[in-house]
Design an enzyme around this catalytic site. Sequence first.
Site, PDB file in Angstrom:
ATOM      1  N   GLY A  10       0.815  -1.208   0.000  1.00 40.09           N
ATOM      2  CA  GLY A  10       0.000   0.000   0.000  1.00 40.09           C
ATOM      3  C   GLY A  10       0.846   1.255   0.000  1.00 40.09           C
ATOM      4  O   GLY A  10       1.695   1.456   0.862  1.00 40.09           O
ATOM      5  N   GLY A  12      -0.318   4.403   0.267  1.00 40.90           N
ATOM      6  CA  GLY A  12      -1.046   5.547   0.827  1.00 40.90           C
ATOM      7  C   GLY A  12      -0.178   6.246   1.866  1.00 40.90           C
ATOM      8  O   GLY A  12       1.045   6.091   1.890  1.00 40.90           O
ATOM      9  N   PHE A  13      -0.819   7.001   2.727  1.00 44.11           N
ATOM     10  CA  PHE A  13      -0.034   7.759   3.716  1.00 44.11           C
ATOM     11  C   PHE A  13       0.778   6.827   4.612  1.00 44.11           C
ATOM     12  O   PHE A  13       1.957   7.067   4.851  1.00 44.11           O
ATOM     13  CB  PHE A  13      -0.957   8.642   4.556  1.00 44.11           C
ATOM     14  CG  PHE A  13      -1.521   9.806   3.779  1.00 44.11           C
ATOM     15  CD1 PHE A  13      -0.701  10.855   3.396  1.00 44.11           C
ATOM     16  CD2 PHE A  13      -2.856   9.849   3.415  1.00 44.11           C
ATOM     17  CE1 PHE A  13      -1.206  11.921   2.667  1.00 44.11           C
ATOM     18  CE2 PHE A  13      -3.367  10.913   2.692  1.00 44.11           C
ATOM     19  CZ  PHE A  13      -2.553  11.960   2.317  1.00 44.11           C
ATOM     20  N   GLY A  14       0.157   5.753   5.108  1.00 43.62           N
ATOM     21  CA  GLY A  14       0.870   4.852   6.011  1.00 43.62           C
ATOM     22  C   GLY A  14       2.068   4.202   5.347  1.00 43.62           C
ATOM     23  O   GLY A  14       3.194   4.264   5.847  1.00 43.62           O
ATOM     24  N   VAL A  78      -1.898  -7.743  -4.241  1.00 45.73           N
ATOM     25  CA  VAL A  78      -1.651  -8.855  -3.330  1.00 45.73           C
ATOM     26  C   VAL A  78      -2.951  -9.639  -3.183  1.00 45.73           C
ATOM     27  O   VAL A  78      -3.992  -9.068  -2.865  1.00 45.73           O
ATOM     28  CB  VAL A  78      -1.173  -8.337  -1.958  1.00 45.73           C
ATOM     29  CG1 VAL A  78      -1.027  -9.495  -0.970  1.00 45.73           C
ATOM     30  CG2 VAL A  78       0.142  -7.582  -2.104  1.00 45.73           C
ATOM     31  N   GLU A 170     -18.718  17.317   2.716  1.00 45.94           N
ATOM     32  CA  GLU A 170     -18.012  17.944   1.589  1.00 45.94           C
ATOM     33  C   GLU A 170     -18.768  17.737   0.277  1.00 45.94           C
ATOM     34  O   GLU A 170     -18.948  18.664  -0.511  1.00 45.94           O
ATOM     35  CB  GLU A 170     -16.607  17.336   1.433  1.00 45.94           C
ATOM     36  CG  GLU A 170     -15.625  17.788   2.494  1.00 45.94           C
ATOM     37  CD  GLU A 170     -14.429  16.853   2.618  1.00 45.94           C
ATOM     38  OE1 GLU A 170     -14.410  15.789   1.970  1.00 45.94           O
ATOM     39  OE2 GLU A 170     -13.512  17.189   3.387  1.00 45.94           O
ATOM     40  N   ASP A 300      -5.683   2.729   7.971  1.00 45.07           N
ATOM     41  CA  ASP A 300      -7.083   2.315   8.056  1.00 45.07           C
ATOM     42  C   ASP A 300      -7.257   0.805   8.169  1.00 45.07           C
ATOM     43  O   ASP A 300      -8.365   0.322   8.425  1.00 45.07           O
ATOM     44  CB  ASP A 300      -7.861   2.807   6.826  1.00 45.07           C
ATOM     45  CG  ASP A 300      -8.107   4.309   6.871  1.00 45.07           C
ATOM     46  OD1 ASP A 300      -7.889   4.918   7.931  1.00 45.07           O
ATOM     47  OD2 ASP A 300      -8.530   4.868   5.839  1.00 45.07           O
TER      48      ASP A 300
END
Lengths: 428, 428
Positions: A10, A12-14, A78, A170, A300
């Site tokens: 992944g 993403g941010f992590g 994966v 939003e 997440d």
Amino acid sequence: MAPPHVVVVGGGFGGLWTTRGLARADVRITLIDRRNHHLFQPLLYQVATAGLSAPDIAAPLRHILRGQRNVEVRLGEVVAIDAAARTLALADGTRLAYDLLVLASGATHAYFGHDDWAAHAPALKTLDDALEVRRRVLLAFERAEAADDAAERAAWLHFAVVGGGPTGVELAGTLAEIARHTLRGEFRRIDPSQARVRLIEAGPRVLATFPERLSAKARRQLERLGVEVVTGAPVGAIDATGYVLAGERIAARTVLWAAGVAASPLAAMLGAPCDRAGRVQVAPDLTVPGGRPEIFVIGDAAAVRTPDGHPVPGVAPAAKQMGRHVARTIRDRLRGRPSRPFRYRDYGNLATIGRRAAVVDLRGVRFSGVLAWWFWLAAHVFFLIGFRNRLIVLLNWAWAYLTYQRHARIVLEREARADTGAAAAPDG
Amino acid sequence: MAPPHVVVVGGGFGGLWTTRGLARADVRITLIDRRNHHLFQPLLYQVATAGLSAPDIAAPLRHILRGQRNVEVRLGEVVAIDAAARTLALADGTRLAYDLLVLASGATHAYFGHDDWAAHAPALKTLDDALEVRRRVLLAFERAEAADDAAERAAWLHFAVVGGGPTGVELAGTLAEIARHTLRGEFRRIDPSQARVRLIEAGPRVLATFPERLSAKARRQLERLGVEVVTGAPVGAIDATGYVLAGERIAARTVLWAAGVAASPLAAMLGAPCDRAGRVQVAPDLTVPGGRPEIFVIGDAAAVRTPDGHPVPGVAPAAKQMGRHVARTIRDRLRGRPSRPFRYRDYGNLATIGRRAAVVDLRGVRFSGVLAWWFWLAAHVFFLIGFRNRLIVLLNWAWAYLTYQRHARIVLEREARADTGAAAAPDG
């Protein structure tokens, strides 16, 4: 001895912050993602509402990491993890062995057991999702313009957003702006400002993670923008032509889902204890409990609690902090030092509502309205990855702010054709 | 008496300029397009090569025409024209009657009788096409990086562009820049600069519509950028894993088609005489000859000749001029004046080749290289519709120029998944 192989799943941010945190560590890293890009998810609703282009909020992972020589970026999906053998399998048949695994595979939508709703109420997690929402919203106005029947026209002009969290708020605020301002004067048979934008929240208030006073402010700001806010009312059913609310069936061609998230299905493959949303209940150092110290789960995909028992929210700053923590833990281990527990630092909570409307809660300092909106904008542009993207996004926003225009109002031919005659077809 | 109903099919340069030219005429206009946007086609290759986002070169037709009250824009696909009854049918079942019809439906690709090549060698006419080319090019480097076998890797790194006209030259030049500069340092197993970019032209020289001296300059500029130029060699076959050139089979995973265009199939529906490319051979006033003065055909759908017998080229300025001419003819008719013949004004011919390389032929004033490139850039930004788009495109270019970066290098998840395991699958 060869350096240990760290596989990060992944980008993403992590995952990206883990990888960056290991830049100077003596490890070999493979970063795997199904997409070739890191996505700045907090601005995804802007792509869904045609304010930004997809490339404005995404940057190729390879490009971000080109200077970090211990990383290999791999485009792949994966499909299986064998924790006993310490290998994972990709969709193209490749098998990869790891010494350390960091699962940062993020979240997907959850329809609370109503998976059939997914086809009728798209959610917002990836660029694909955002482009699908954009397509539906833009085509709904086109179908309304072409409709001969008043009831059909009204159904095309009814936009329901399910879920009153930040994404729902939003989306609803921006849809109201599109209907009232962006499309003004562009149609001949319909008046876009007559579109109904409804935000539906099952709980008692919108933005439930904010203090009550800010929730109330957010609601008033939404209503001023023209959004109809319905709270305390769960949606009973969703299909191609409408939804059920409080026992009443409402004809609506566009329902957007912002209500539930669940961890990516990869988390469940570890065989570790998960919470109801499928997130792995990790140990304090973010490893998988029960004898798998070589597997970390973050972002997440993980259910993490603060020392006083509060859940860590599923926001970008939390994922980045976890990524950095895992990188530090791995560096410590290489030097034979013990792991430290993860501590979440909560810098505050922001949510934007629409043009010049937002709420900000900075651990006690709370404000809303125009000032909060400017604060939100500055924070988001600041954290957007890549100088170019920041500049272009700022310019796009300045332009949109001055003109009410949204430049990405493009429906591709394949997209338009996909539901030619949609008024008759069940897939809306 | 109700004002006459003018139906314009196609919102490209021809159709849009016709519509604008009728802004003050006492007519009722319906503009029909399959897409919701006008596309600035001369920059399409920039979207295909990830330099610009799709919305950068497209603007919603409704937005462009919002102030013109005598126009109704309709998203729809024309599937039949009944010239005797003066009606046309849309894919959604609607039937529209017209008093005057302007067919500006543009061109599509032609594979010279080899329709099976289309699946393996995408061409470049619409945004859908451009995003497909972008996907293939970006994924080719990913597949090469993942390939274990040297021959397979080489096939993924072989990019063949068929057709040495302006589009082929632009594509090949930009692909070479991507391979040599943009991707530098981003891969660990392959060296992107080892990619082979080949431009294949069946005729004796590239840019055949330019003077020979400029063709030769263009070829030298291409070669300096790293493109292998092959002329006088028609491609014999194309399939998922390669192509045949001069009897030799070459393994290549990415073949792009820039060789042939044909008029949109709508032109043939009129039953009027067409040329080999399916373009309607119009009368001097751009109407359909043989008793159909109420039907005009313009732009790439029409075969038009100058008074001295030269064909009018299929370029944007020609389509705009035809659009303006038809608008003037319609205005004249409303006042009872006779039609005038169309006269093409040729202001010159530009083609860009790559970074700081272009050729310009302004009816005698001919130059190439850096100066030509700046001239080409200024002309294209000037003619790009919409102030915002011009500004953003300029900034994107300035950024790309300084950094060699291309910001739209995004592969969506659905796109990447579409050929997971592509190395084994026949669809490449």
